[in-house]
Structure formats: structure tokens, C-alpha cells
Design an enzyme around this catalytic site. Structure first.
Site, PDB file in Angstrom:
ATOM      1  N   HIS A  20      56.203  38.064  63.517  1.00 42.63           N
ATOM      2  CA  HIS A  20      56.481  36.666  63.154  1.00 42.63           C
ATOM      3  C   HIS A  20      55.342  36.126  62.279  1.00 42.63           C
ATOM      4  O   HIS A  20      55.564  35.364  61.336  1.00 42.63           O
ATOM      5  CB  HIS A  20      56.566  35.754  64.389  1.00 42.63           C
ATOM      6  CG  HIS A  20      57.480  36.253  65.460  1.00 42.63           C
ATOM      7  ND1 HIS A  20      57.034  36.540  66.721  1.00 42.63           N
ATOM      8  CD2 HIS A  20      58.803  36.500  65.462  1.00 42.63           C
ATOM      9  CE1 HIS A  20      58.046  36.947  67.459  1.00 42.63           C
ATOM     10  NE2 HIS A  20      59.137  36.940  66.722  1.00 42.63           N
ATOM     11  N   CYS A 125      76.147  42.246  70.874  1.00 44.32           N
ATOM     12  CA  CYS A 125      74.737  42.542  71.171  1.00 44.32           C
ATOM     13  C   CYS A 125      74.021  41.222  71.428  1.00 44.32           C
ATOM     14  O   CYS A 125      73.970  40.351  70.551  1.00 44.32           O
ATOM     15  CB  CYS A 125      74.056  43.282  70.023  1.00 44.32           C
ATOM     16  SG  CYS A 125      72.273  43.429  70.296  1.00 44.32           S
ATOM     17  N   CYS A 128      70.911  40.670  69.063  1.00 42.56           N
ATOM     18  CA  CYS A 128      71.229  40.216  67.695  1.00 42.56           C
ATOM     19  C   CYS A 128      72.057  38.939  67.728  1.00 42.56           C
ATOM     20  O   CYS A 128      72.228  38.304  66.695  1.00 42.56           O
ATOM     21  CB  CYS A 128      72.048  41.247  66.929  1.00 42.56           C
ATOM     22  SG  CYS A 128      71.308  42.856  66.724  1.00 42.56           S
ATOM     23  N   HIS A 146      69.097  47.687  67.791  1.00 44.98           N
ATOM     24  CA  HIS A 146      68.248  47.706  68.993  1.00 44.98           C
ATOM     25  C   HIS A 146      68.434  48.954  69.853  1.00 44.98           C
ATOM     26  O   HIS A 146      67.673  49.172  70.790  1.00 44.98           O
ATOM     27  CB  HIS A 146      68.512  46.467  69.847  1.00 44.98           C
ATOM     28  CG  HIS A 146      68.054  45.201  69.204  1.00 44.98           C
ATOM     29  ND1 HIS A 146      68.901  44.393  68.498  1.00 44.98           N
ATOM     30  CD2 HIS A 146      66.827  44.631  69.132  1.00 44.98           C
ATOM     31  CE1 HIS A 146      68.219  43.360  68.021  1.00 44.98           C
ATOM     32  NE2 HIS A 146      66.966  43.487  68.382  1.00 44.98           N
ATOM     33  N   LYS A 298      57.931  51.069  67.043  1.00 42.55           N
ATOM     34  CA  LYS A 298      58.466  49.739  66.817  1.00 42.55           C
ATOM     35  C   LYS A 298      57.690  48.757  67.704  1.00 42.55           C
ATOM     36  O   LYS A 298      57.335  49.091  68.834  1.00 42.55           O
ATOM     37  CB  LYS A 298      59.942  49.770  67.245  1.00 42.55           C
ATOM     38  CG  LYS A 298      60.714  48.534  66.944  1.00 42.55           C
ATOM     39  CD  LYS A 298      62.191  48.790  67.289  1.00 42.55           C
ATOM     40  CE  LYS A 298      63.017  47.559  67.049  1.00 42.55           C
ATOM     41  NZ  LYS A 298      62.750  46.443  67.914  1.00 42.55           N
ATOM     42  N   LYS A 301      58.452  44.032  73.022  1.00 40.16           N
ATOM     43  CA  LYS A 301      57.932  43.610  74.319  1.00 40.16           C
ATOM     44  C   LYS A 301      58.038  44.760  75.318  1.00 40.16           C
ATOM     45  O   LYS A 301      57.139  45.000  76.098  1.00 40.16           O
ATOM     46  CB  LYS A 301      58.742  42.406  74.823  1.00 40.16           C
ATOM     47  CG  LYS A 301      58.072  41.082  74.550  1.00 40.16           C
ATOM     48  CD  LYS A 301      58.671  39.966  75.367  1.00 40.16           C
ATOM     49  CE  LYS A 301      60.085  39.630  74.939  1.00 40.16           C
ATOM     50  NZ  LYS A 301      60.694  38.513  75.603  1.00 40.16           N
TER      51      LYS A 301
HETATM   52  N1  MSP Z   1      66.488  33.177  65.348  1.00 39.81           N
HETATM   53  C1  MSP Z   1      66.774  34.181  64.409  1.00 39.81           C
HETATM   54  C2  MSP Z   1      66.559  33.673  62.994  1.00 39.81           C
HETATM   55  C3  MSP Z   1      67.375  32.498  62.605  1.00 39.81           C
HETATM   56  S1  MSP Z   1      66.962  31.919  61.016  1.00 39.81           S
HETATM   57  C4  MSP Z   1      68.173  30.852  60.635  1.00 39.81           C
HETATM   58  C5  MSP Z   1      65.845  35.382  64.632  1.00 39.81           C
HETATM   59  N2  MSP Z   1      64.717  35.134  65.299  1.00 39.81           N
HETATM   60  S2  MSP Z   1      63.600  36.247  65.643  1.00 39.81           S
HETATM   61  O1  MSP Z   1      62.684  35.585  66.543  1.00 39.81           O
HETATM   62  O2  MSP Z   1      64.167  37.454  66.079  1.00 39.81           O
HETATM   63  O3  MSP Z   1      62.832  36.438  64.308  1.00 39.81           O
HETATM   64  C6  MSP Z   1      63.202  37.418  63.393  1.00 39.81           C
HETATM   65  C7  MSP Z   1      62.171  37.428  62.292  1.00 39.81           C
HETATM   66  O4  MSP Z   1      60.857  37.602  62.844  1.00 39.81           O
HETATM   67  C8  MSP Z   1      62.316  38.572  61.313  1.00 39.81           C
HETATM   68  O5  MSP Z   1      63.267  38.336  60.316  1.00 39.81           O
HETATM   69  C9  MSP Z   1      60.907  38.608  60.767  1.00 39.81           C
HETATM   70  O6  MSP Z   1      60.723  37.539  59.891  1.00 39.81           O
HETATM   71  C10 MSP Z   1      60.071  38.403  62.000  1.00 39.81           C
HETATM   72  N3  MSP Z   1      59.785  39.660  62.704  1.00 39.81           N
HETATM   73  C11 MSP Z   1      59.978  39.910  64.015  1.00 39.81           C
HETATM   74  N4  MSP Z   1      59.530  41.162  64.308  1.00 39.81           N
HETATM   75  C12 MSP Z   1      59.032  41.755  63.215  1.00 39.81           C
HETATM   76  C13 MSP Z   1      58.374  42.982  62.933  1.00 39.81           C
HETATM   77  N5  MSP Z   1      58.138  43.914  63.846  1.00 39.81           N
HETATM   78  N6  MSP Z   1      57.948  43.181  61.654  1.00 39.81           N
HETATM   79  C14 MSP Z   1      58.116  42.237  60.684  1.00 39.81           C
HETATM   80  N7  MSP Z   1      58.727  41.083  60.932  1.00 39.81           N
HETATM   81  C15 MSP Z   1      59.277  40.829  62.157  1.00 39.81           C
HETATM   82  O7  MSP Z   1      66.162  36.450  64.160  1.00 39.81           O
END
Ligand code: MSP
Length: 513
Positions: A20, A125, A128, A146, A298, A301
Site C-alpha cells: 500500500h 472470491c 477479490c 489468491h 508474496k 498476512k
Molecule cells: N478496496 C480495493 C480498491 C478499491 S479502489 C476503488 C482494494 N483494496 S486493497 O486494500 O486490496 O488494495 C489494493 C492495492 O494495494 C493494490 O492495487 C496496490 O495498490 C496495493 N498493494 C497491496 N499489496 C501490494 C503488493 N504486495 N505490492 C504492490 N502493491 C500492493 O483492492
């Protein structure tokens, strides 16, 4: 000129980790760079708080979903503060203004006939928050992303006529001269989207029954809005949709939606289709990066290998943590990180190259001139060389999201100054030609000031410290804004020789292990 950039809104059921942070720091760097280039920037981030996933997480913890979301969103805000993220607004999808905006969109879609009811059974899922059709499942019939098992859900719910938009989307995504062209980056992922779009589009689920933790449909209170529709609408709520029309018209459409590859489909297909259905302008650019892996695994958690931004900051400091997260892997492909590589890059780029340049320059100014370089010894020669290198390559790299390339350009410029110091060997001049020595040191000071201005988006605090240590005049951001608007180094340079330099603070102490 306005510039509107967004991060995804992160699910409010986890802890902010390095993945994030990568997306958010990348957006922050672009936002800061655009501000320095005199754009009126709106930078939106936030948390995605509805849906089955959040409800399930709250249930496990024996608390209400709202209570969980309050805690997690506060945690995200705290981490963004720690990482010095300059967002304009942090949106939460449980806010009243967002609920109003979602209901409005849903109502328009319903009235225009883009939503219909049907019975549906499919594999869902939870991670997702998405139904998968059989052809998309992996070899074990699990989630292709996943690798977890899916739940069969059978519901009568509403669907959105996504299929209606197939041709319109193809035109807007693949034809750069279309007036509503959406630029999707990188190219390979754009081509994947185009390929999938050509195969045809299925209508998508638009609501869920029996899921209380969501926004009720205005025309059927038994159902709640599908969490992805709810989430995507945040991008318009954030800039005032339904609340502040002038603000909305000023900032919408988004100039960049930034995210990782996992959610590119929702942003480049589902979101533009919804916007077209309600007659709103489309986002201009959608940029997706790869996934971080840690020591080859990967980040998750369940694997327990989540690197927290706090750990990085404790070890390297805020600015170095920002710099390292963003430059260690190229934007686009997946990339592996390890503590070893992070420390190596820290020592090479920050302790040895940049840190050393700043400290040796200040030490010379102290030793030979008691921090006060001679008057009338302004030397802009080196600053101009450095400025030319940066002008040539830096802006394009940031505009193309090549943060590691922008950092390389900066490192090259820093190396150039370090090399010039070796060539000049100012220490040999002390007893021989004090005026020439003063000219040399001034040339380093001025060149370092140029570096500091370009470093601002990456390292806002350290750049200001460097600027002040060099005895530069004025507020760095204000001077930089002026400089980036005409790219002319002022005749008297940035650092006035007659001002006393500030004593040194070691910015990036070497890390031995
Ligand atoms: N809530 C949805 C997004 C809605 S936007 C209208 C979601 N949330 S999430 O918490 O799963 O966040 C996904 C995003 O977090 C990814 O697209 C990326 O920006 C970031 N990442 C989460 N894990 C990541 C990695 N391991 N590596 C890079 N970015 C990652 O999907």
C-alpha cells in the site's frame, strides 16, 4: 492548471504494509512534483469500508464493522502521516457524503435502464469481492489470484449492463486520438485488457442480498450496492460530486488513477462503463504497477512477511524509507525486495553518494571559511551542468512513473559533483589560492541546491535540510516553483556566499549490517 491524482481506497480490514505504501508514495511523489510545477493538485486517498470481507473480519473479532473501520482507517491515516503523504483528502466510504453520491449514481443507472434483476449462481472470491466464471479459475478451481477456494453463491440480484459498453470501451482504450481516450499503462497490461475486451463482456453483479454491511439500493431496500461499485464512486465523491459542483467541475476527470495490476480491470473497464452510463467524463490515465514480493514470496498476512512502513522508518528514517520503497523496483513489473538490498541501496545512494557530498562540502566550508564562503565568488558553472542533466531526464521519468530512473538521474548528477570535487581537489588550494578555493566551494553549494530542489518530491524533509545547510536563500519549495516555471538559475545563484552556512547534520548515517 488542475491535476487530480488518486490511490485506490484500501480495504479497512488489514494493516497498511509496504505494498500500500508503494502506491501511496508513488502518488505522493507525482502530486508533489506537479505542485512544484505550479499545478493546482488534488490528491485523494482513503479506505474502502463496506462489503462482505469487512463484515467477516469484524465478525471474527467480535465487533461491529463500523468499529473495525474506524480503527483501520485511523491506522492508515497515521501511517500516511508518518510517511509524510501530502494527500488533499482522505475519503471513507462510510461517510454520509459518499453514501449520497453512490445512491445518486445508482438511481441514474436504474432510471436509464442499465440495471436489471436476474437470478445468478457463481463462484465468489471473498478476497477479490468478485464472481469468477469457470474459465477464469485456476487448475484447482480456485481463485486465479489468491489461490483460495471460492464460495458458491446463488442469489437473485441486480446486474449492470457492462456488455453494452464493449465497443465504446475498446474505442476509448485503444485509439489515442479519441477525444475521450483513456491512457492505460503499462502498454502490455493495456493490451491484455484490449484482448479480454475483444472476447466480449459479461454483465456484472451490481448488488448483494443478505449483506447488511453496505449501501442499500434506493429502489430495493433488501439489497446493498456491490462493494466495487460503491468503492469506485469514491473518486467522484472525493472531489465534490453532489456536494460541491464547482469543485467537482474543476477537478473531475481524474488525471491519474494509480494502483497495482490486481485491480486494473475494475478501473479500466467497469469504472469507465459506469461513468459513460451516467454521462460523466472519463479518467485520462490509469497507471498500474506490479506486486512486491519479499525474499521471493508474496507479501501476505498469512505468510507473516508483511514489512510494516514503521519498521522501515525506524531503520532508515522517513525520507530514506520513501526513497527506498519507491526506487528499489521499477514501476510496472513485479519485483522482489529484501532487507539486504534495501540496506545496500541506502548505503550506496544515500549514505555514500548524497550524504557524503553534503557533508564533505559543509566540512570544507567550515574548515576553510568558518562556514562563510568569500563574497563575490559565485560560480554557477557546475550548477548549470547539473541542471542540464536533470532538465533533460527527470521530468519525463516522473511523468512516465519511472521513479527509479528519476532517482538514477539524480544519483548521476550527485556523482558528477562528487567527481568534480576530486578533480578540483580543493584541499590543495587552501594555502595557494583562497579565492579559487572559494569559487570551487561555491560551485558545489549552488549545484547541491539544484539537487535539493529535484529531491523535494522524494525527500521533502531532507531536501529542505540540505537547502538550509547550503545557506540557500528563501523557502525551498517557493524557490523551486519559480525555478521550475522558467528553468533559469538566478544570476546570484541560490546560495548567497555572504550568508553564513548552517552547521552540518548527518542526514544518512551509514548502516553497517
Ligand atoms: N478496496 C480495493 C480498491 C478499491 S479502489 C476503488 C482494494 N483494496 S486493497 O486494500 O486490496 O488494495 C489494493 C492495492 O494495494 C493494490 O492495487 C496496490 O495498490 C496495493 N498493494 C497491496 N499489496 C501490494 C503488493 N504486495 N505490492 C504492490 N502493491 C500492493 O483492492
Amino acid at each position: 492548471m488542475k491535476f487530480y491524482i488518486t490511490t485506490p481506497i484500501y480495504y479497512a480490514n488489514g494493516v497498511p504494509h509496504i505494498g500500500h505504501s508503494y502506491t501511496t508514495i508513488a502518488s505522493d511523489i507525482v502530486a508533489r512534483w506537479k505542485r512544484l510545477n505550479n499545478f493546482d493538485v488534488f490528491f485523494l486517498t482513503g479506505t474502502d469500508e463496506h462489503g462482505a470481507k469487512i463484515a467477516a473480519a469484524a465478525k471474527v473479532q467480535n465487533r461491529t464493522p463500523q468499529n473495525l473501520c474506524d480503527e483501520v482507517s485511523a491506522k492508515f491515516k497515521e501511517v500516511w502521516k508518518l510517511l509524510n503523504i501530502s494527500y488533499t483528502e482522505f475519503i471513507r466510504t462510510t461517510e454520509q457524503k459518499h453514501i449520497i453520491s453512490v445512491k445518486k449514481i445508482v438511481k441514474i443507472l436504474f432510471e436509464k435502464g442499465f440495471i436489471f434483476k436476474k437470478k445468478y449462481e457463481g463462484s465468489y472470491c471473498l478476497e477479490c469481492e468478485k464472481f469468477y466464471s469457470q474459465k477464469d479459475l485456476d487448475e484447482n478451481n480456485n481463485c486465479p489470484f489468491h489461490k483460495t477456494s471460492l464460495v458458491i453463491q446463488s442469489e437473485e440480484n441486480y446486474f449492470f449492463k457492462l456488455s453494452f459498453f464493449q465497443i465504446k470501451l475498446l474505442e476509448r482504450i485503444s485509439n489515442p486520438s479519441h477525444k475521450e481516450y483513456i491512457k492505460i499503462q503499462p502498454e502490455e497490461r493495456k493490451n491484455e485488457i484490449i484482448g479480454k475486451l475483444r472476447l466480449g463482456l459479461e454483465d456484472i453483479s451490481f448488488s448483494r442480498t443478505a449483506l447488511e454491511w453496505g449501501i442499500p439500493l434506493p429502489f430495493d431496500k433488501e439489497q446493498t450496492v456491490y462493494v466495487w461499485v460503491d468503492a469506485l464512486v469514491n473518486y467522484i465523491t472525493g472531489v465534490g460530486y453532489m456536494i460541491n459542483d464547482a469543485k467537482f467541475r474543476k477537478y473531475w476527470p481524474a488525471d491519474i488513477h494509480l494502483m497495482a495490476k490486481d485491480i486494473l480491470w475494475f478501473h479500466s473497464v467497469v469504472w469507465p462503463a459506469i461513468l459513460m452510463a451516467v454521462d460523466l467524463p472519463l479518467p485520462r490515465r490509469i497507471c498500474s504497477h506490479g506486486f512486491f514480493t519479499l525474499n521471493g514470496d508474496k507479501i501476505s498476512k498469512s505468510l507473516g512477511n508483511v514489512i510494516s512502513p514503521g519498521e522501515l522508518v525506524d531503520k532508515y528514517g522517513v525520507d530514506a524509507a520513501r526513497y527506498l520503497i519507491i526506487t528499489l523496483i521499477p514501476f510496472g513489473p513485479d519485483g522482489n525486495i529484501s532487507w539486504r538490498e534495501l540496506t545496500l541501496k541506502y548505503n550506496t545512494d544515500l549514505a555514500n553518494n548524497l550524504g557524503n557530498l553534503v557533508s564533505r562540502t559543509i566540512k570544507m566550508a567550515e574548515k576553510y571559511f568558518n562556514f562563510q564562503v568569500l563574497q563575490n565568488t559565485i560560480n554557477l558553472h557546475l550548477a548549470k551542468r547539473v541542471a542540464a542533466i536533470l532538465k533533460e531526464n527527470f521530468a519525463d521519468s516522473i511523468d512516465n512513473m519511472q521513479f527509479n530512473k528519476a532517482a538514477e538521474v539524480l544519483q548521476d548528477a550527485i556523482t558528477l559533483i562528487n567527481k568534480q570535487i576530486e578533480i578540483d581537489s580543493p584541499w590543495k588550494l587552501f594555502k595557494v589560492d583562497i579565492k579559487k578555493l572559494s569559487f570551487c566551494i561555491d560551485s558545489y553549494l549552488q549545484a547541491i541546491c539544484v539537487i535539493a530542489m529535484y529531491l523535494l518530491p522524494f525527500m521533502p524533509v531532507s531536501s529542505e535540510k540540505i537547502w538550509n545547510m547550503m545557506g540557500a536563500v528563501g523557502n525551498i519549495s517557493e524557490v523551486a516553483k519559480k525555478y521550475f516555471s522558467n528553468m533559469i538559475i538566478p544570476e546570484n545563484g541560490f546560495s548567497a556566499p555572504q550568508t553564513k552556512l548552517n552547521s552540518m547534520e548527518i542526514l544518512f548515517p551509514r548502516i553497517e549490517k
